[in-house]
Motif scaffolding. Sequence first.
Motif, PDB file in Angstrom:
ATOM      1  N   SER A 181     -28.481   3.908  14.762  1.00  0.00           N
ATOM      2  CA  SER A 181     -29.024   4.114  15.780  1.00  0.00           C
ATOM      3  C   SER A 181     -30.263   3.812  15.718  1.00  0.00           C
ATOM      4  CB  SER A 181     -28.803   5.785  16.021  1.00  0.00           C
ATOM      5  OG  SER A 181     -29.363   6.344  14.937  1.00  0.00           O
ATOM      6  N   ASN A 182     -30.901   3.509  14.486  1.00  0.00           N
ATOM      7  CA  ASN A 182     -32.379   3.262  14.241  1.00  0.00           C
ATOM      8  C   ASN A 182     -32.398   1.609  14.626  1.00  0.00           C
ATOM      9  OD1 ASN A 182     -33.035   5.647  13.187  1.00  0.00           O
ATOM     10  ND2 ASN A 182     -32.176   4.835  11.060  1.00  0.00           N
ATOM     11  N   ARG A 228     -40.999  -1.167  12.555  1.00  0.00           N
ATOM     12  CA  ARG A 228     -40.756  -1.599  14.094  1.00  0.00           C
ATOM     13  C   ARG A 228     -40.563  -3.048  14.219  1.00  0.00           C
ATOM     14  NH1 ARG A 228     -41.836   2.042  18.048  1.00  0.00           N
ATOM     15  NH2 ARG A 228     -42.449   0.256  19.408  1.00  0.00           N
ATOM     16  N   ALA A 229     -39.512  -3.404  14.923  1.00  0.00           N
ATOM     17  CA  ALA A 229     -39.593  -4.956  15.287  1.00  0.00           C
ATOM     18  C   ALA A 229     -39.307  -4.897  16.748  1.00  0.00           C
ATOM     19  CB  ALA A 229     -38.325  -5.583  14.716  1.00  0.00           C
ATOM     20  N   SER A 285     -32.796  -2.239   6.499  1.00  0.00           N
ATOM     21  CA  SER A 285     -31.845  -2.060   7.348  1.00  0.00           C
ATOM     22  C   SER A 285     -31.444  -0.632   6.951  1.00  0.00           C
ATOM     23  CB  SER A 285     -30.587  -2.927   6.919  1.00  0.00           C
ATOM     24  OG  SER A 285     -29.453  -2.519   7.621  1.00  0.00           O
ATOM     25  N   ASN A 286     -30.773   0.009   7.929  1.00  0.00           N
ATOM     26  CA  ASN A 286     -30.220   1.401   7.656  1.00  0.00           C
ATOM     27  C   ASN A 286     -28.794   1.609   7.897  1.00  0.00           C
ATOM     28  OD1 ASN A 286     -33.153   3.752   8.665  1.00  0.00           O
ATOM     29  ND2 ASN A 286     -32.717   2.360   6.763  1.00  0.00           N
ATOM     30  N   LEU A 309     -37.685  -2.806  21.963  1.00  0.00           N
ATOM     31  CA  LEU A 309     -37.493  -2.592  20.763  1.00  0.00           C
ATOM     32  C   LEU A 309     -36.172  -2.955  20.177  1.00  0.00           C
ATOM     33  CD1 LEU A 309     -38.453  -0.759  18.203  1.00  0.00           C
ATOM     34  CD2 LEU A 309     -37.227   1.347  18.941  1.00  0.00           C
ATOM     35  N   VAL A 310     -36.068  -3.715  19.045  1.00  0.00           N
ATOM     36  CA  VAL A 310     -34.879  -4.200  18.438  1.00  0.00           C
ATOM     37  C   VAL A 310     -34.426  -3.080  17.581  1.00  0.00           C
ATOM     38  CG1 VAL A 310     -33.712  -5.946  17.164  1.00  0.00           C
ATOM     39  CG2 VAL A 310     -35.588  -6.680  18.717  1.00  0.00           C
ATOM     40  N   GLY A 311     -35.477  -2.413  16.741  1.00  0.00           N
ATOM     41  CA  GLY A 311     -34.958  -1.502  15.714  1.00  0.00           C
ATOM     42  C   GLY A 311     -36.125  -0.772  15.101  1.00  0.00           C
ATOM     43  N   GLN A 312     -36.220   0.232  14.351  1.00  0.00           N
ATOM     44  CA  GLN A 312     -36.897   0.869  13.800  1.00  0.00           C
ATOM     45  C   GLN A 312     -36.778   1.443  12.574  1.00  0.00           C
ATOM     46  OE1 GLN A 312     -39.448   3.399  16.199  1.00  0.00           O
ATOM     47  NE2 GLN A 312     -37.699   4.291  17.001  1.00  0.00           N
ATOM     48  N   PRO A 313     -35.617   1.025  11.509  1.00  0.00           N
ATOM     49  CA  PRO A 313     -35.083   1.341  10.406  1.00  0.00           C
ATOM     50  C   PRO A 313     -36.125   2.032   9.438  1.00  0.00           C
ATOM     51  CG  PRO A 313     -34.924  -0.725  10.474  1.00  0.00           C
ATOM     52  CD  PRO A 313     -35.288  -0.657  11.602  1.00  0.00           C
TER      53      PRO A 313
END
Length: 326
Positions: A270-271, A219-220, A265-266, A226-230
């Motif tokens: 959407s993550n 998580r970032a 990175s995914n 929330l920027v992302g959670q790949p």
Amino acid sequence: MKLASLKQGRDGQLVLVNSTMELYVSAASIAPTLQAALDNWANVKDQLQALSDQLDNGNLKGQPFDAAACASPLPRAYHWADGSAYVNHVELVRKARNATMPESFWTDPLIYQGGSDTFLGPREDISMATEDWGIDFEAEVAVIVDDVPMGVSAEDAQHHIKLLMLVNDVSLRNLIPGELAKGFGFYQAKPSSAFSPTAVTPDTLGDAWDGAKLHLPLRAVLNGDLVGQPNAGVDMTFDFGQLIAHAAKTRPLCAGTIIGSGTVSNLDRSNGSCCLAEVRMLETIAEGKPSTEFMRFGDRIQIAMLDAQGQDIFGEIDQQVVKLGL
């Protein structure tokens, strides 16, 4: 078990932290610093584990744990090498600076050797002279190894992984193109990195760790958003065994060497993302230009990883960008 380094001198004081990261106990009677423990890992691991078990079982009285009192688990290291294991991320970021990506990047890992003498603690500010440098965070996973022989295979390299932790590999995006154009790699564009409050042994991670990849979301969160959670185990082109083997192709690696994954990175966008450069590139693809700015003074970045039960594993990296005071 979870290990941390309280701020003390240059190399910190080694402590063991309980599973909920509420309590800690000094490990100085076994090893004064994490580097000392890694130098003698085969002989001290069982002693550290026994002390950790006593703390977790309530058979040992601990003191309240405060991540703000911690340096990075290794406040400085002999060797810090960061990879780019998520090649789809590399492809996007290179597009952002109008650079093509050779096909070899999918088969030959990218690794740069960064500065390892001045790591930031997990709660220390990111001090910069100007916002014009394009301040960015990069949320990553890293491993710490024991002594690795030159020429190790990727499979054997996995057995040298002793600890895992999280990284904020701070990058100055506007300095990168000029430095790389010189043909000699990063230097000024890669200031001090920060690491999570604790480093954990692989067994702590259960089924999420397969020996070479960590299969959990990273998580970032920037300024509360929330920027992302790949997922760190998805779309990792090169696993940690491959990264270690690549780094050790022409030289041995000493105990305490840190190997980073590169920005998680995914392909499933959407993550979200684990750095702003990727966010900006995706905006450019969708809208023709980026709309997200790089980090400004006062911005706060938080990086963490939770297990399947929602328990924080490593402790949070929580940093604010501030103007360098001279």
